[in-house]
Design an enzyme around this catalytic site. Sequence first.
Site, PDB file in Angstrom:
ATOM      1  N   ASP A  79      40.990  44.138  42.082  1.00 53.71           N
ATOM      2  CA  ASP A  79      39.898  45.007  41.654  1.00 53.71           C
ATOM      3  C   ASP A  79      39.386  45.849  42.814  1.00 53.71           C
ATOM      4  OD1 ASP A  79      38.576  43.030  43.055  1.00 53.71           O
ATOM      5  OD2 ASP A  79      37.329  42.357  41.384  1.00 53.71           O
ATOM      6  N   SER A  80      39.970  45.648  43.996  1.00 55.12           N
ATOM      7  CA  SER A  80      39.731  46.549  45.125  1.00 55.12           C
ATOM      8  C   SER A  80      40.154  47.965  44.783  1.00 55.12           C
ATOM      9  CB  SER A  80      40.495  46.062  46.364  1.00 55.12           C
ATOM     10  OG  SER A  80      41.851  45.790  46.045  1.00 55.12           O
ATOM     11  N   ASP A 118      43.904  40.800  39.151  1.00 59.22           N
ATOM     12  CA  ASP A 118      42.520  40.345  39.154  1.00 59.22           C
ATOM     13  C   ASP A 118      41.918  40.391  37.755  1.00 59.22           C
ATOM     14  OD1 ASP A 118      41.394  39.395  41.535  1.00 59.22           O
ATOM     15  OD2 ASP A 118      41.229  41.408  42.382  1.00 59.22           O
ATOM     16  N   LYS A 148      44.058  36.316  39.009  1.00 60.89           N
ATOM     17  CA  LYS A 148      43.142  35.827  40.032  1.00 60.89           C
ATOM     18  C   LYS A 148      41.707  35.980  39.543  1.00 60.89           C
ATOM     19  CE  LYS A 148      42.214  38.108  43.930  1.00 60.89           C
ATOM     20  NZ  LYS A 148      40.720  38.195  43.917  1.00 60.89           N
ATOM     21  N   GLU A 150      37.408  34.999  40.735  1.00 59.67           N
ATOM     22  CA  GLU A 150      36.517  34.592  41.816  1.00 59.67           C
ATOM     23  C   GLU A 150      35.669  33.396  41.404  1.00 59.67           C
ATOM     24  OE1 GLU A 150      35.983  39.081  43.745  1.00 59.67           O
ATOM     25  OE2 GLU A 150      34.211  37.960  43.075  1.00 59.67           O
ATOM     26  N   GLU A 217      38.049  34.387  51.745  1.00 55.78           N
ATOM     27  CA  GLU A 217      37.661  35.690  52.292  1.00 55.78           C
ATOM     28  C   GLU A 217      36.406  35.576  53.145  1.00 55.78           C
ATOM     29  OE1 GLU A 217      36.770  40.339  51.041  1.00 55.78           O
ATOM     30  OE2 GLU A 217      37.495  38.920  49.524  1.00 55.78           O
TER      31      GLU A 217
END
Length: 300
Positions: A79-80, A118, A148, A150, A217
């Site tokens: 999602d970057s 993501d 992925k 979070e 991270e």
Amino acid sequence: MTLSPAQEPAAGATAEPTAQPAKENTKTLYGGTGSRRVTVRDVAAAKGRGEKWPMLTAYDAMTASVFDESGIPVLLVGDSMGNCHLGYESTVPVTMDEIALLSAAVVRGTKRALVVADLPFGAYQEGPVQALRNATRLVKEAGVGAVKLEGGERSAHQVELLVSSGIPVMAHVGLTPQSVHAFGGYPVQGRGEEAAAQLLRDAKAVQDAGAFAVVLEAVPAELAAEVTRSLHIPTVGIGAGAECDAQVLVWTDMAGLNAGRVPRFVKQYLALRELLGGAAKAFAEDVVGGAFPAEEHTFH
């Protein structure tokens, strides 16, 4: 040097080759060969061998094909993309439609790499059922090999349902960019005894829920090393020191395409922004000066 009689080759004998040809390497993640996709089993085996491996982000078929041909074994459709591809100020606005579209492009552009997508903000926070619905879409529509998400303990139930439903999950703890508003920025996580203990609990929670790897991270190197030693699944570091099992960078950071301040944990391997800018100026000057198109670029 003179050979002794015992060392001299017999008459008519053929000298032995000095080295055997290298066998095809199908096992290592980076630089491995073979026609099939890298799988989560390959990632787990690398942890057992003590092999370190690289991961990069990718958001389009052409860039993904370059990284795939370069031997990068795992590509993350992160999602970057919000920050470095879509022009958003953070990852928060990224939608499922955007992730699905770009993930499918990356899958089409690759042959060997494991493609991980993501789950964007708002796609799994409601609970496991929402997470399964959106993860299933990425697997079915985009063809990714894993997703992925979070969060540690707070996301363990989502991880557990996805894995039990046949969808591999890479977890992400420490600095979780989707929580930028809660964090008030992007501070290093896990500093202090209590925070370090919570981060270790988070990592173990997603491991116990079935995650095949976990991103760490913006975590102090010493803590990341402790987490890596404590887990049987691989850790993927980004700003988490050298002791993680793997390392990931956003490709536009790695290649020097972004403008402005570069995070401390980024190493730029290319000045791509400068190179592209120079090419654009050279093209413009040729057009303005009449040098392009020349005869060799012209049809008759």
